[in-house]
Design a protein around this motif. Structure first.
Motif, short mmCIF file in Angstrom:
data_model
loop_
_atom_site.label_atom_id
_atom_site.label_comp_id
_atom_site.label_asym_id
_atom_site.label_seq_id
_atom_site.Cartn_x
_atom_site.Cartn_y
_atom_site.Cartn_z
N SER A 143 0.84 -1.22 0.00
CA SER A 143 0.00 0.00 0.00
C SER A 143 0.86 1.26 0.00
O SER A 143 0.58 2.22 -0.72
CB SER A 143 -0.93 0.00 1.22
N SER A 144 1.91 1.23 0.82
CA SER A 144 2.82 2.39 0.87
C SER A 144 3.50 2.60 -0.47
O SER A 144 3.64 3.74 -0.94
CB SER A 144 3.88 2.17 1.96
N PHE A 146 2.29 1.87 -3.33
CA PHE A 146 1.30 2.44 -4.25
C PHE A 146 1.12 3.93 -4.01
O PHE A 146 1.20 4.73 -4.95
CB PHE A 146 -0.04 1.71 -4.07
N PHE A 147 0.89 4.31 -2.77
CA PHE A 147 0.60 5.71 -2.47
C PHE A 147 1.83 6.61 -2.62
O PHE A 147 1.70 7.81 -2.83
CB PHE A 147 0.02 5.85 -1.06
N GLU A 148 3.01 6.03 -2.51
CA GLU A 148 4.24 6.80 -2.67
C GLU A 148 4.78 6.73 -4.10
O GLU A 148 5.90 7.18 -4.36
CB GLU A 148 5.29 6.31 -1.67
N ASN A 149 3.99 6.14 -5.01
CA ASN A 149 4.37 6.04 -6.43
C ASN A 149 5.73 5.38 -6.64
O ASN A 149 6.53 5.81 -7.49
CB ASN A 149 4.37 7.44 -7.07
N GLU A 267 -2.39 -0.33 -9.29
CA GLU A 267 -1.14 0.19 -9.84
C GLU A 267 -1.12 0.08 -11.36
O GLU A 267 -0.70 1.00 -12.06
CB GLU A 267 0.05 -0.55 -9.23
N ARG A 270 -3.56 2.71 -13.13
CA ARG A 270 -3.13 4.12 -13.23
C ARG A 270 -1.89 4.28 -14.11
O ARG A 270 -1.47 5.39 -14.40
CB ARG A 270 -2.87 4.69 -11.84
#
Length: 325
Positions: A143-144, A146-149, A267, A270
């Protein structure tokens, strides 16, 4: 958790393996009590079976039969408490156990079966709790990422390292988006190009599993054939292919992959990697149906289930012909 752990790594002293020592690595998943022959029908695979031997003490035929029947159940081992009804474990039982390959554990009289059961189940509970925490940790890392690209490669490397399996993420035409290989399979890739992956010539390779949207199948990597556990990603975004070869993947890791697939699909969605998804998704399915390979009804139903094709739905076709007035 194994039989060896119970004998050598617990506070229980003087437990002895008197037969079937080659089975000390057997998994131990639960405990059952054998106080009469009818209990055999409820013995499960990999259970430790405990008995005082009361119903066996004067019957050599029953002693032999119980060893054979327990072996057939696939139980972990038979534990017999001594100095209750048996001063020592009868030689005829030890010999039969050696013959069929069943482990027998000699249990001192001063240990109750409840003590042993409590020890085993506490270990199981502790292991399950630890597994839940580890699973939470890896999902949190994904998850991290993903959110941190951080990208798909970081996610797949984390997942591959955790389950100790090589993983490839592909679209439904087997174009590889990301790959992470364990040391045993590093030769399949290089630092520049992603590996080439394709289905085997026999399109009926898919073997449906009990879990929705998963299957076992044979795929080729750079013309070498390997066995995979395959998970279809949500929204037709692609597949997660786990290289298992001759091994299987544990139910615990299957559950982890089920949770991870949603993050992987997000992921991919997007990114600009997913193109013509719906066409890719159906290519293999329709190739399978129209191929000349012999197909059983079971093969067809399994692949319909895997690709969410509602074969029970009735369809019709209409033609309209327009004429000039």
């Amino acid at each position: 958790m194994t039989l060896e752990w119970l004998i050598n790594s617990t506070e229980l002293n003087n437990l002895k393996c008197v037969a079937g020592k080659e089975n000390l690595k057997n998994p131990l998943i639960s405990v059952n009590i054998l106080d009469n022959p009818d209990v055999i029908r409820w013995i499960k695979k990999d259970e430790l079976v405990l008995t005082t031997g009361y119903f066996l003490k004067d019957d050599t035929k029953a002693q032999i039969n119980i060893i054979r029947e327990l072996k057939e159940t696939g139980c972990c081992a038979l534990g017999i408490k001594i100095k209750r009804f048996f001063q020592t474990i009868p030689k005829i039982m030890i010999d039969e156990a050696e013959k069929v390959g069943l482990a027998i554990i000699e249990i001192p009289f001063y240990y109750s079966f409840s003590e042993i059961s409590k020890l085993v189940y506490n270990k199981i509970y502790s292991s399950e709790l630890n597994n839940d925490l580890l699973q939470y940790s890896i999902i949190n890392k994904l998850s991290s990422a993903f959110f941190e690209n951080q990208g798909l490669d970081v996610m797949i490397n984390e997942l591959s390292h955790f389950i100790d399996k090589s993983i490839l993420v592909t679209d439904c035409d087997y174009n590889v988006f990301s790959a992470s290989f364990t040391l045993d399979y590093k030769h399949l890739t290089n630092t520049i190009d992603l590996p080439k992956i394709s289905p085997t010539e026999n399109a009926s390779y898919i073997s449906h599993t009990e879990v929705s949207d998963t299957a076992y199948g044979n795929l080729k990597i750079n013309d070498e054939v390997f066995r995979f556990f395959i998970i279809m990603l949500p929204n037709l975004t692609g597949m997660v292919c786990v290289l298992i070869d001759n091994d299987d993947i544990s139910s615990y890791h299957k559950l982890l992959l089920e949770k991870a697939k949603n993050i992987i699909a997000l992921e991919l969605t997007r990114s600009d990697k997913v193109k013509d998804i719906s066409n890719s998704y159906h290519n293999f399915f329709f190739d399978f149906l129209i191929s000349e390979n012999t197909k059983s009804e079971k093969d067809i139903l399994e692949i319909c289930n895997f690709y969410d094709f509602d074969y029970a739905k009735k369809t019709g076709m209409y033609f309209l012909c327009f004429r000039e007035l």
